[in-house]
Motif scaffolding. Structure first.
Motif, PDB file in Angstrom:
ATOM      1  N   GLY A 117     -88.549  19.044 -92.988  1.00 52.46           N
ATOM      2  CA  GLY A 117     -89.350  19.578 -91.887  1.00 52.46           C
ATOM      3  C   GLY A 117     -89.618  18.510 -90.858  1.00 52.46           C
ATOM      4  O   GLY A 117     -88.803  17.604 -90.658  1.00 52.46           O
ATOM      5  N   PHE A 118     -90.775  18.640 -90.200  1.00 53.28           N
ATOM      6  CA  PHE A 118     -91.098  17.627 -89.198  1.00 53.28           C
ATOM      7  C   PHE A 118     -92.565  17.263 -89.316  1.00 53.28           C
ATOM      8  O   PHE A 118     -93.345  17.937 -90.013  1.00 53.28           O
ATOM      9  N   GLU A 119     -92.909  16.197 -88.617  1.00 53.02           N
ATOM     10  CA  GLU A 119     -94.274  15.712 -88.730  1.00 53.02           C
ATOM     11  C   GLU A 119     -94.767  15.403 -87.322  1.00 53.02           C
ATOM     12  O   GLU A 119     -94.025  14.899 -86.495  1.00 53.02           O
ATOM     13  N   LEU A 120     -96.013  15.757 -87.039  1.00 52.03           N
ATOM     14  CA  LEU A 120     -96.584  15.478 -85.728  1.00 52.03           C
ATOM     15  C   LEU A 120     -97.724  14.489 -85.883  1.00 52.03           C
ATOM     16  O   LEU A 120     -98.621  14.717 -86.688  1.00 52.03           O
ATOM     17  N   ARG A 121     -97.630  13.386 -85.159  1.00 52.10           N
ATOM     18  CA  ARG A 121     -98.730  12.426 -85.240  1.00 52.10           C
ATOM     19  C   ARG A 121     -99.453  12.422 -83.905  1.00 52.10           C
ATOM     20  O   ARG A 121     -98.838  12.311 -82.852  1.00 52.10           O
ATOM     21  N   HIS A 122    -100.770  12.562 -83.973  1.00 49.71           N
ATOM     22  CA  HIS A 122    -101.541  12.605 -82.739  1.00 49.71           C
ATOM     23  C   HIS A 122    -101.553  11.240 -82.078  1.00 49.71           C
ATOM     24  O   HIS A 122    -101.869  10.250 -82.709  1.00 49.71           O
ATOM     25  N   VAL A 123    -101.204  11.193 -80.766  1.00 46.55           N
ATOM     26  CA  VAL A 123    -101.189   9.907 -80.076  1.00 46.55           C
ATOM     27  C   VAL A 123    -102.025   9.942 -78.807  1.00 46.55           C
ATOM     28  O   VAL A 123    -101.939   9.043 -77.975  1.00 46.55           O
ATOM     29  N   GLY A 124    -102.794  10.999 -78.645  1.00 48.60           N
ATOM     30  CA  GLY A 124    -103.626  11.085 -77.437  1.00 48.60           C
ATOM     31  C   GLY A 124    -102.772  11.201 -76.183  1.00 48.60           C
ATOM     32  O   GLY A 124    -101.742  11.862 -76.189  1.00 48.60           O
ATOM     33  N   TRP A 125    -103.206  10.493 -75.143  1.00 45.51           N
ATOM     34  CA  TRP A 125    -102.510  10.599 -73.859  1.00 45.51           C
ATOM     35  C   TRP A 125    -101.347   9.616 -73.748  1.00 45.51           C
ATOM     36  O   TRP A 125    -100.843   9.384 -72.656  1.00 45.51           O
ATOM     37  N   LEU A 126    -100.952   9.051 -74.877  1.00 39.39           N
ATOM     38  CA  LEU A 126     -99.966   7.977 -74.833  1.00 39.39           C
ATOM     39  C   LEU A 126     -98.693   8.368 -74.087  1.00 39.39           C
ATOM     40  O   LEU A 126     -98.175   7.609 -73.261  1.00 39.39           O
TER      41      LEU A 126
ATOM     42  N   LEU B 143     -98.069  19.628 -78.077  1.00 39.18           N
ATOM     43  CA  LEU B 143     -96.944  18.771 -78.449  1.00 39.18           C
ATOM     44  C   LEU B 143     -96.947  17.488 -77.628  1.00 39.18           C
ATOM     45  O   LEU B 143     -96.618  16.409 -78.116  1.00 39.18           O
ATOM     46  N   SER B 144     -97.344  17.609 -76.356  1.00 38.31           N
ATOM     47  CA  SER B 144     -97.270  16.437 -75.484  1.00 38.31           C
ATOM     48  C   SER B 144     -98.288  15.366 -75.876  1.00 38.31           C
ATOM     49  O   SER B 144     -98.212  14.250 -75.396  1.00 38.31           O
ATOM     50  N   LEU B 145     -99.213  15.721 -76.732  1.00 40.96           N
ATOM     51  CA  LEU B 145    -100.203  14.741 -77.180  1.00 40.96           C
ATOM     52  C   LEU B 145     -99.808  14.148 -78.529  1.00 40.96           C
ATOM     53  O   LEU B 145    -100.613  13.487 -79.178  1.00 40.96           O
ATOM     54  N   HIS B 146     -98.594  14.420 -78.957  1.00 39.04           N
ATOM     55  CA  HIS B 146     -98.181  14.002 -80.291  1.00 39.04           C
ATOM     56  C   HIS B 146     -96.836  13.294 -80.262  1.00 39.04           C
ATOM     57  O   HIS B 146     -96.085  13.403 -79.299  1.00 39.04           O
TER      58      HIS B 146
ATOM     59  N   GLY C 172     -92.632  13.207 -75.681  1.00 38.58           N
ATOM     60  CA  GLY C 172     -92.368  12.696 -74.339  1.00 38.58           C
ATOM     61  C   GLY C 172     -91.770  13.764 -73.453  1.00 38.58           C
ATOM     62  O   GLY C 172     -92.137  13.916 -72.277  1.00 38.58           O
ATOM     63  N   SER C 173     -90.870  14.561 -74.021  1.00 40.63           N
ATOM     64  CA  SER C 173     -90.248  15.642 -73.266  1.00 40.63           C
ATOM     65  C   SER C 173     -91.303  16.626 -72.784  1.00 40.63           C
ATOM     66  O   SER C 173     -91.319  17.025 -71.611  1.00 40.63           O
ATOM     67  N   ALA C 174     -92.211  16.983 -73.699  1.00 44.35           N
ATOM     68  CA  ALA C 174     -93.253  17.935 -73.322  1.00 44.35           C
ATOM     69  C   ALA C 174     -94.147  17.348 -72.242  1.00 44.35           C
ATOM     70  O   ALA C 174     -94.592  18.061 -71.338  1.00 44.35           O
ATOM     71  N   ALA C 175     -94.399  16.022 -72.327  1.00 46.83           N
ATOM     72  CA  ALA C 175     -95.256  15.395 -71.318  1.00 46.83           C
ATOM     73  C   ALA C 175     -94.595  15.455 -69.942  1.00 46.83           C
ATOM     74  O   ALA C 175     -95.246  15.793 -68.942  1.00 46.83           O
ATOM     75  N   VAL C 176     -93.298  15.151 -69.867  1.00 44.91           N
ATOM     76  CA  VAL C 176     -92.600  15.235 -68.582  1.00 44.91           C
ATOM     77  C   VAL C 176     -92.652  16.666 -68.063  1.00 44.91           C
ATOM     78  O   VAL C 176     -92.966  16.920 -66.892  1.00 44.91           O
TER      79      VAL C 176
END
Ligand SMILES: Nc1ncnc2c1ncn2[C@@H]1O[C@H](COP(=O)(O)OP(=O)(O)OP(=O)(O)O)[C@@H](O)[C@H]1O
Ligand SMILES: [Mg+2]
Lengths: 357, 334, 371
Positions: C57-66, C46-49, C340-344
């Motif tokens: 529903g929801f959609e996940l877009r891959h954003v790498g390490w952004l 999730l943290s990469l999306h 962003g939450s998952a990244a933190v």
């Protein structure tokens, strides 16, 4: 039931703790495992119990090969050295626990616990907890827990070692009595000479994981097959004199004794204290001086120094020789044992005559 | 450090103890008396002594327990059920694992761990990229895992042992709930279990499992083995030995762990905030809910806090005589 | 006498006995795998999306390490790392001295022969310490702390305070003063209160106009002043609330550890002429050191997760002054920035794992080996 170990081996890491052990205990027999500390007695018992797994070999109980069977299914009862009483259960519950595990109804269970307790004379302690008992009482509870059901066999690991001398001799008699009455095969571990001699139908002497000798107590004592057995069994230990054998004569220092044995450069002459008698310093087999004299009560143990060996013998309790006085001894020619010091085996011809134990 | 003999030191010691008692008790006292204040008494405050400088009133308690009744009692009941079930679950599973780790030798092949992660990854890719239904993917991954382990097990050499497994289980406690809460949320959404008590029970049990393993492992390790071997000889199975011999002997540790885990799940707020909305609301959520749009309703809040402390104190009194010993063993050895 | 006979060696019970080990471990392993391992991996994914709700529903877009880049170098840097302040000449000196000391320690460890894994671990720990030092100097001393620095303040300052008071109380309670049992029970109480309740209770207590200490503030002329507006005082209040709850935990474990010390050792030391301090330093402390190390570790692990208190007591304010990393992640989640939450959250995991494991390997494990 019959218990047999076939060629059993067990290693703890690189330590070969049980080494090609073969052992048979016939139905109703009382077999003693005797040996010095660390020789693997407990390990053998635990192998029979299933608390340890054999690395090689087989264990048979009755007609069943139980080598791979967990302890639960072997139907043995064990008395641990520490007694292993459950501190959170009363004496009655402790005794009845094996029956509870077999779903015996509560009424019968109480009845059986009471009977077992009565057999070992603790029927009045049933409501107490183990912490409220003395050592001897605890030991009896452990015994009662073993006899409350009829197991295939009893296994006992130095059950008397925590007791004082008096209680020990009393419990010894009691144990023997109960075992014979119930007729249940028993394997009993001890390093106590007297226990081995008085209790056992047969004694198995162990040395560093190997069986040294198997036989009735009298034979183990009276006809040891190796130097180790001769040295370990008997109290005080057998006298040993180092020397050599040439053409039927044993030479040690200035002394010589005629023996019936093969030639050997490094030989040990063994003789029990009761087979040594005092003699005039001139015409004994060995001559020396008195090294020590200890009053044992019914006799006096005199230690005589000849050359650099010590010879002990039992004499009259009123013996009055002083230390340093000259002293001679004569050996009972029929009761001499000769061992090869290198491998410890018997080299006298009596050994062959006595046959294989 | 014994000031026992020396007078001034002793007085200083008592002073420190009394001071800290005041520090501990005063906030509790303030909460307790606030629950008996009317809004005007709170807002006009501060008033310190009931009957002396304000007249205590039961209005907050009456409102919560009589007027709202079910809206108060239901969260209380929810909290109770969740705390009880999750604590029992965590203590049972944790004690079993701790017992196993202290009694058996485990060898988990690194290869099978790798295979497991591979299966998990494949399933994830299948779900995300190919749009496979997740139960199908999960079942397929499990099947793949078991077949692959069977096939490859004889070729695996390196393995991890008891201490590694123990460390792995305990280290789960480092995991901050915020890390896992979103996937857990999505998972329960998929299972249609959001806002249900079982979801909370399972989650709390997982979160607290490491504590149980940590403390109980030392307890079981310290128990003499003779008793269990004796029971095995007498014909008890492993499970029976665990239940009738090991657990009763370790009851001191069990009591302490039970209390600690109970406190943690009874008081938990963050996970409940994510996983429950209405039906499975727990007490901490209800307390927080008193901070309404009209501003914090201190009197209701205080009454609820008091209501929450009472069962914990009751439980602690029940288990207290075991506690001190229990906490230690886990702490000292680990 | 009961001839109960052997228990039936049924296939099922034999199987159960043979596989008892697996059976004991299974529940815990399944639970942890399902509710810890899977979410852990999913969270990383999730943290990469970037997460977005779409119709149905929801959609996940891959954003790498952004998401990570934003936190460490980009628009969210002020929030996560904080804003660096000026660099003082003295800082250079401190950093160089610290680096030299660390390198010396590494050298000594290598000489002792701790193995490759030990060296790598120590290098990582040393690097982490240096980074922490830089953070401390530039962000905490002169700059504006972000959530990372704030969390570390809670862990280190809060942990130290709690340990000092907890140990002190335990020593007092075992020093032969009367009423020890009463104080024990009283001191244990705060542990039982829900953190939410504590947060609200401390909000009441620290209310400067209607709280119990209002007259005191008035007396000192501070009525127009609000702690909630001052970053450090707000953090202090959070730490005080947290300490109030957790000191009992440390107290109770240290108490048990001290009571477990053989009293004869202490008496022997006293016979040898040791004074109270020497008895503590040479007998009591070495004996309770393993328990102390473990309890500090437990406390640190829990402190990294702090969220309820700052969330309710100060709502993270003023600004982001009291916001912990967990609260940061929670706030991001509330704005539906799930990635962003998952990244933190993941960064929090990394920080707490590195520090906890370093502490375990360097302090807890050696302290146990001594026994
Ligand atoms: N679990 C184990 N792991 C490794 N070595 C062991 C283990 N148990 C026993 N040993 C070793 O095996 C040898 C035999 O031990 P065992 O307990 O069988 O001796 P023992 O004859 O019963 O001695 P004692 O009379 O002192 O009870 C010893 O050298 C012991 O150190
Ligand atoms: Mg032994």
């Amino acid at each position: 039931m019959r218990i047999a170990m076939r060629n059993v081996n067990k290693w703890f890491g690189a330590n070969h703790v049980v080494n090609h052990v073969n052992l048979e205990a016939e139905e109703g027999e009382f077999v003693i495992l005797l040996g010095p500390s660390g020789c693997g007695k407990t390990t053998i018992l635990r192998l029979i119990a299933g608390l340890e797994q054999c690395d090689e070999g087989q264990i048979i109980i009755g007609e069943r090969d139980v080598t791979a069977l967990p302890p639960k299914f072997r139907d043995l009862a064990m008395v641990f050295q520490s007694y292993a009483l459950y501190p959170h259960k009363t004496v009655a519950d402790n005794i009845a626990f094996p029956l509870a595990l077999r779903r015996v109804p509560a009424g019968e269970r109480r009845q059986a616990a009471h009977e077992a307790a009565a057999q070992v004379k603790i029927a009045d302690l049933l409501e107490r907890y183990p912490r409220q008992l003395s050592g001897g009482q605890r030991q009896r509870v452990a015994l009662a827990r073993a006899i409350v059901r009829r197991p295939a066999a009893f296994l006992m690991d130095e059950p008397l070692s925590n007791l004082d001398a008096r209680l020990r001799s009393h419990m010894r008699a009691e144990l023997k009595n109960i075992q014979k009455r119930l007729g249940i095969t028993t394997v009993y571990v001890t390093h106590d000479q007297i226990e081995a001699m008085t209790l056992g139908d047969r004694v198995v002497v162990l040395n560093q994981g190997e069986v040294s000798q198997v036989g009735p107590p009298g034979e183990i004592y009276g006809n040891p097959r190796t130097l180790f057995v001769a040295d370990f069994v008997g109290s005080p230990p057998m006298n040993q004199v180092r020397g050599r054998v040439r053409q039927g004569v044993f030479y040690a220092g200035d002394s010589k004794v005629a023996v019936d044995a093969a030639d050997c450069e490094h030989a040990v002459l063994g003789v029990r204290t009761e087979d040594v008698a005092p003699a005039a310093a001139a015409d004994g087999d060995f001559a020396g001086v008195i090294y020590a004299s200890e009053l044992l009560g019914d006799c006096t143990l005199v230690t005589c120094q000849t050359g650099d060996t010590l010879l002990a013998l039992k004499t009259d309790k009123n013996f009055a020789g002083g230390i340093g006085e000259p002293f001679g001894v004569r050996l009972n020619r029929d009761r001499l044992f000769l061992f090869d010091a290198n491998h410890g085996r018997r080299i006298d011809n009596n050994a062959r005559r006595a046959g294989k134990p | 450090m014994a000031p026992a003999g020396f007078r001034p030191l002793r007085i200083a010691g008592y002073a420190a103890l009394v001071l800290w008692s005041a520090v501990v008790l005063f906030p509790l006292y303030w909460v307790a008396i606030t629950s008996f204040k009317t809004p005007s008494q709170v807002n006009g405050g501060p008033y310190y002594l009931p009957f002396v400088d304000f007249m205590p009133s039961l209005h907050a308690w009456v409102y919560l327990l009589v007027d709202l009744r079910n809206d108060t009692l239901r969260p209380f009941f929810n909290s109770f059920v969740v705390a009880l079930c999750s604590t029992v679950l965590a203590v049972l599973a944790g004690a079993m694992a701790a017992y196993g780790l202290s009694r058996f030798r485990y060898r988990v092949h690194l290869g099978s761990i790798g295979l497991f992660l591979l299966a998990l990854g494949l399933a994830a890719v299948a779900v995300v990229q190919a749009g496979v239904h997740w139960p199908v993917a999960a079942a397929a991954a499990l099947a793949f895992f078991f077949l692959a382990v069977r096939a490859l097990a004889p070729r695996m050499r390196r393995s991890v042992g008891n201490q590694d497994i123990l460390f792995w289980l305990i280290s789960q406690r480092i995991l901050p709930p915020v890390v896992v809460v979103i996937p857990v949320y999505l998972m329960f959404q998929q299972l249609n279990m959001l806002d249900t008590l079982p979801a909370l029970v399972v989650t709390y049990a997982t979160v607290n499992l490491p504590i149980v393993v940590w403390i109980m492992y030392d307890f079981f390790n310290a128990l003499p083995r003779d008793l269990e071997e004796s029971a095995a000889m007498d014909g008890a199975s492993r499970m029976v030995i665990f239940l009738t011999v090991a657990l009763p002997l370790a009851r001191a540790g069990l009591a302490a762990v039970f209390l600690l885990v109970w406190i943690l799940s009874w008081n938990e707020y963050l996970l409940a905030l994510f996983l429950s909305t209405a039906d499975s609301q727990t007490m901490p959520l209800l307390v927080a809910a008193q901070n309404a749009t009209r501003g914090p309703q201190w009197w209701y809040m205080s009454a609820l806090i008091v209501l929450m402390i009472v069962p914990v104190i009751a439980l602690a009194m029940l288990l207290m005589r075991f506690i001190r010993r229990g906490f230690l063993v886990g702490a000292v050895k680990g | 006498m009961n001839a109960a006979g052997p228990p039936p060696a049924g296939r099922w019970s034999l199987w159960a006995d043979r596989n008892a080990g697996s059976i004991f471990l299974l529940p815990a392993a399944v639970v942890v795998l399902a509710f810890s391992l899977f979410p852990l991996l999913a969270s990383f994914y999730l943290s990469l999306h970037r997460f977005k709700f779409v119709s149905g529903g929801f959609e996940l877009r891959h954003v790498g390490w952004l998401n990570y880049k934003k936190l460490l170098f980009g628009s969210q840097q002020y929030h996560f790392l904080g804003t660096a302040g000026e660099w003082h000449a003295a800082f250079t000196f401190v950093v160089v001295a610290a680096a030299a000391a660390l390198i010396f320690c590494l050298y000594r460890a290598a000489r002792r022969g701790v193995g490759a894994a030990g060296i790598v671990g120590r290098v990582l720990a040393a690097a982490a310490l240096l980074v922490l030092l830089l953070l401390f100097l530039r962000i905490i001393v002169t700059g504006v702390p972000g959530t990372l620095a704030t969390t570390l303040v809670y862990v280190f300052a809060g942990g130290a305070l709690q340990f000092a008071i907890g140990l002190g109380l335990a020593l007092l309670c075992t020093s032969g003063l009367r009423g020890g049992n009463f104080f024990r029970v009283v001191f244990f109480l705060p542990l039982m209160v829900t953190p939410v309740g504590i947060a609200y209770a401390f909000r009441m207590l620290s209310d400067m106009s209607k709280g119990p200490f209002a007259p005191l503030w008035k007396f000192f002329g501070g009525e127009n002043f609000s702690w909630a507006a001052d970053p450090w005082q707000a953090r202090m209040v959070v730490i005080i609330g947290d300490s109030w709850q957790w000191i009992p935990f440390i107290f109770i474990i240290m108490l048990a550890a001290i009571e477990n010390v053989d009293n004869e050792q202490r008496e022997a030391a006293r016979m040898d002429g040791a004074d109270a301090w020497q008895v503590f330093a040479h007998v009591t402390w070495p004996a309770v050191m393993p328990a102390a190390a473990t309890v500090v570790l437990i406390r640190a692990i829990e402190a990294f997760k702090i969220i309820d208190l700052p969330n309710i007591l100060t709502n993270g304010g003023p600004g982001i002054a009291t916001e912990s990393m967990a609260l940061h992640a929670f706030a991001a989640w509330r704005t539906l920035d799930l990635g962003g939450s998952a990244a933190v959250a993941y960064l929090l995991l990394v920080v707490s794992v590195v520090l906890s494991i370093s502490f375990f390997n360097l302090v807890v494990a050696p302290s146990r080996r001594l026994r």
